[in-house]
Design an enzyme around this catalytic site. Sequence first.
Site, PDB file in Angstrom:
ATOM      1  N   HIS A  14       0.855  -1.213   0.000  1.00  0.00           N
ATOM      2  CA  HIS A  14       0.000   0.000   0.000  1.00  0.00           C
ATOM      3  C   HIS A  14       0.884   1.254   0.000  1.00  0.00           C
ATOM      4  O   HIS A  14       1.428   1.628   1.029  1.00  0.00           O
ATOM      5  CB  HIS A  14      -0.911   0.011   1.233  1.00  0.00           C
ATOM      6  CG  HIS A  14      -1.909   1.126   1.225  1.00  0.00           C
ATOM      7  ND1 HIS A  14      -3.256   0.927   1.374  1.00  0.00           N
ATOM      8  CD2 HIS A  14      -1.768   2.467   1.076  1.00  0.00           C
ATOM      9  CE1 HIS A  14      -3.893   2.077   1.328  1.00  0.00           C
ATOM     10  NE2 HIS A  14      -3.006   3.038   1.151  1.00  0.00           N
ATOM     11  N   HIS A  16       1.432   5.408  -1.708  1.00  0.00           N
ATOM     12  CA  HIS A  16       1.045   6.575  -2.513  1.00  0.00           C
ATOM     13  C   HIS A  16       2.327   7.181  -3.077  1.00  0.00           C
ATOM     14  O   HIS A  16       3.105   7.782  -2.341  1.00  0.00           O
ATOM     15  CB  HIS A  16       0.322   7.617  -1.663  1.00  0.00           C
ATOM     16  CG  HIS A  16      -0.937   7.098  -1.054  1.00  0.00           C
ATOM     17  ND1 HIS A  16      -2.155   7.188  -1.673  1.00  0.00           N
ATOM     18  CD2 HIS A  16      -1.161   6.440   0.120  1.00  0.00           C
ATOM     19  CE1 HIS A  16      -3.090   6.624  -0.914  1.00  0.00           C
ATOM     20  NE2 HIS A  16      -2.512   6.158   0.183  1.00  0.00           N
ATOM     21  N   ARG A  18       2.262   9.353  -5.699  1.00  0.00           N
ATOM     22  CA  ARG A  18       1.927  10.667  -6.273  1.00  0.00           C
ATOM     23  C   ARG A  18       2.359  10.756  -7.735  1.00  0.00           C
ATOM     24  O   ARG A  18       2.536   9.751  -8.394  1.00  0.00           O
ATOM     25  CB  ARG A  18       2.560  11.811  -5.455  1.00  0.00           C
ATOM     26  CG  ARG A  18       2.349  11.717  -3.939  1.00  0.00           C
ATOM     27  CD  ARG A  18       0.895  11.684  -3.542  1.00  0.00           C
ATOM     28  NE  ARG A  18       0.725  11.884  -2.103  1.00  0.00           N
ATOM     29  CZ  ARG A  18      -0.337  11.476  -1.423  1.00  0.00           C
ATOM     30  NH1 ARG A  18      -1.304  10.792  -2.026  1.00  0.00           N
ATOM     31  NH2 ARG A  18      -0.446  11.720  -0.132  1.00  0.00           N
ATOM     32  N   LYS A 100      -9.337  -0.411  -6.008  1.00  0.00           N
ATOM     33  CA  LYS A 100      -9.413   0.233  -4.701  1.00  0.00           C
ATOM     34  C   LYS A 100     -10.779   0.865  -4.505  1.00  0.00           C
ATOM     35  O   LYS A 100     -11.251   1.625  -5.355  1.00  0.00           O
ATOM     36  CB  LYS A 100      -8.318   1.313  -4.613  1.00  0.00           C
ATOM     37  CG  LYS A 100      -8.303   2.106  -3.312  1.00  0.00           C
ATOM     38  CD  LYS A 100      -7.795   1.281  -2.140  1.00  0.00           C
ATOM     39  CE  LYS A 100      -7.987   2.013  -0.826  1.00  0.00           C
ATOM     40  NZ  LYS A 100      -6.782   2.640  -0.334  1.00  0.00           N
ATOM     41  N   HIS A 137     -10.529   1.064   1.604  1.00  0.00           N
ATOM     42  CA  HIS A 137     -10.297   2.045   2.661  1.00  0.00           C
ATOM     43  C   HIS A 137     -11.497   1.876   3.579  1.00  0.00           C
ATOM     44  O   HIS A 137     -12.596   2.329   3.255  1.00  0.00           O
ATOM     45  CB  HIS A 137     -10.207   3.469   2.104  1.00  0.00           C
ATOM     46  CG  HIS A 137      -9.941   4.483   3.178  1.00  0.00           C
ATOM     47  ND1 HIS A 137      -8.713   5.088   3.346  1.00  0.00           N
ATOM     48  CD2 HIS A 137     -10.725   4.938   4.176  1.00  0.00           C
ATOM     49  CE1 HIS A 137      -8.775   5.889   4.398  1.00  0.00           C
ATOM     50  NE2 HIS A 137      -9.983   5.816   4.922  1.00  0.00           N
ATOM     51  N   HIS A 175      -4.668  -0.798   5.830  1.00  0.00           N
ATOM     52  CA  HIS A 175      -4.217  -0.017   7.003  1.00  0.00           C
ATOM     53  C   HIS A 175      -5.170  -0.109   8.188  1.00  0.00           C
ATOM     54  O   HIS A 175      -5.756   0.890   8.599  1.00  0.00           O
ATOM     55  CB  HIS A 175      -3.930   1.446   6.629  1.00  0.00           C
ATOM     56  CG  HIS A 175      -4.921   2.097   5.680  1.00  0.00           C
ATOM     57  ND1 HIS A 175      -6.274   2.110   5.910  1.00  0.00           N
ATOM     58  CD2 HIS A 175      -4.737   2.766   4.520  1.00  0.00           C
ATOM     59  CE1 HIS A 175      -6.873   2.750   4.920  1.00  0.00           C
ATOM     60  NE2 HIS A 175      -5.952   3.157   4.068  1.00  0.00           N
ATOM     61  N   ASP A 248       1.340   2.513   3.620  1.00  0.00           N
ATOM     62  CA  ASP A 248       0.488   3.698   3.411  1.00  0.00           C
ATOM     63  C   ASP A 248       1.321   4.980   3.454  1.00  0.00           C
ATOM     64  O   ASP A 248       0.854   6.016   3.935  1.00  0.00           O
ATOM     65  CB  ASP A 248      -0.666   3.762   4.423  1.00  0.00           C
ATOM     66  CG  ASP A 248      -1.736   4.773   4.017  1.00  0.00           C
ATOM     67  OD1 ASP A 248      -1.783   5.148   2.832  1.00  0.00           O
ATOM     68  OD2 ASP A 248      -2.511   5.197   4.884  1.00  0.00           O
TER      69      ASP A 248
HETATM   70  C1  NCD Z   1      -3.746   9.126   1.905  1.00  0.00           C
HETATM   71  C2  NCD Z   1      -3.261  10.165   0.913  1.00  0.00           C
HETATM   72  O1  NCD Z   1      -2.743  11.198   1.336  1.00  0.00           O
HETATM   73  O2  NCD Z   1      -3.380   9.921  -0.289  1.00  0.00           O
HETATM   74  N1  NCD Z   1      -3.752   9.707   3.218  1.00  0.00           N
HETATM   75  C3  NCD Z   1      -3.661   9.044   4.379  1.00  0.00           C
HETATM   76  O3  NCD Z   1      -3.801   9.674   5.438  1.00  0.00           O
HETATM   77  N2  NCD Z   1      -3.393   7.762   4.415  1.00  0.00           N
HETATM   78  C4  NCD Z   1      -5.071   8.618   1.515  1.00  0.00           C
HETATM   79  C5  NCD Z   1      -5.445   7.353   2.216  1.00  0.00           C
HETATM   80  O4  NCD Z   1      -4.872   6.302   1.957  1.00  0.00           O
HETATM   81  O5  NCD Z   1      -6.334   7.400   3.062  1.00  0.00           O
HETATM   82 ZN    ZN Z   2      -3.421   5.020   1.619  1.00  0.00          ZN
END
Ligand code: NCD
Ligand code: ZN
Length: 341
Positions: A14, A16, A18, A100, A137, A175, A248
């Site tokens: 998991h 991100h 960007r 997702k 989520h 998460h 995450d």
């Molecule tokens: C994530 C994000 O910033 O993209 N933020 C987070 O607090 N984990 C989004 C998510 O996975 O909930």
């Molecule tokens: Zn996330």
Amino acid sequence: MTDQITLRRPDDWHVHLRDGAMLQAVAGYTARQFGRAIIMPNLTPPITTAAAADSYRVRILGALPAGVDFTPLMTLYLTDDADPAVVEAGYRAGSWIAAKLYPARATTNSHFGVTDIAKIGGVLERMARIGMPLLVHGEVTDPQVDIFDREAAFIDDVLIPLRARLPELKIVFEHVTTEEAVAYVSESAPGIGATITPHHLVINRNALFAGGLRPHAYCLPVAKRERHRQALRRAATGGNERFFLGTDTAPHLVAAKEADCGCAGIFCAPAALEVYAGVFDEMGALDRLEAFASRNGPRFYGLPVNETRVTLRREPTAVAAELGGVRPFLAGETLPWRFVG
Ligand code: NCD
Ligand code: ZN
């Protein structure tokens, strides 16, 4: 005392990463430690087509340091009008390996998300039939529900009815942050797994208010009470193969965190394995780190384990105060384990 451990290269289930300048700044931290990662599709706009997933994969590969062996595992962002045929075609073509589910308005960039799970019934049936995992989520979005109760409510309101209707659908409860989620995943019929972040193993909700308001401890799902953190630590280190590593890591620029309405997300990629190793060490479970980090995830997804190895050594490691305009988790602190490579 164990001072060095070597394990199969872990994967991060998991992440991100960007896009644009942020992708360039952060991709190397994940690729340095992990062989593969599940790439979250919550860009603006989100990844809803195979073409978008394919081109995002190319941009990720282009952002990696030369010579790094890293495989992004792409995902589809589900919307109310997702089409079962498109979902299946992208899965069969290898554009994504999972989809997702962001309940609309649950978290960062989730306003395109699913407003009512009934609207994607056909998609979920198709995913169940073809063995494509659903990543959730797991928080309800009803503003009447207390933010600290939204994950537990999601189990009763969404997961239990969904699993009763589609028992063969593979689900990752992403998460997890509560004792209730740990118990639910541990006790359910097979076909459900859960990821656990490094930060939810380390902080409880007091961290959000330690001496003042702490935006860098804010993520979603928000950290809960200490008893929940303890349940997560037991789950991660307890040897149950349904629990696996998912950081995450969710970078936001410092200015976006330290704001009147600061973004949710903790950038834990720079020292992710060091933090997990510290927790497993404290729990007397270093011998179980490889299962959590490198074996349970591939087993759930039906993928081979990685063949290369990484080493961690008991050696003080300083976490940078800031990297590329982003504050890492535990910035400025010294951790007891070092990722050697
Ligand atoms: C994530 C994000 O910033 O993209 N933020 C987070 O607090 N984990 C989004 C998510 O996975 O909930
Ligand atoms: Zn996330």
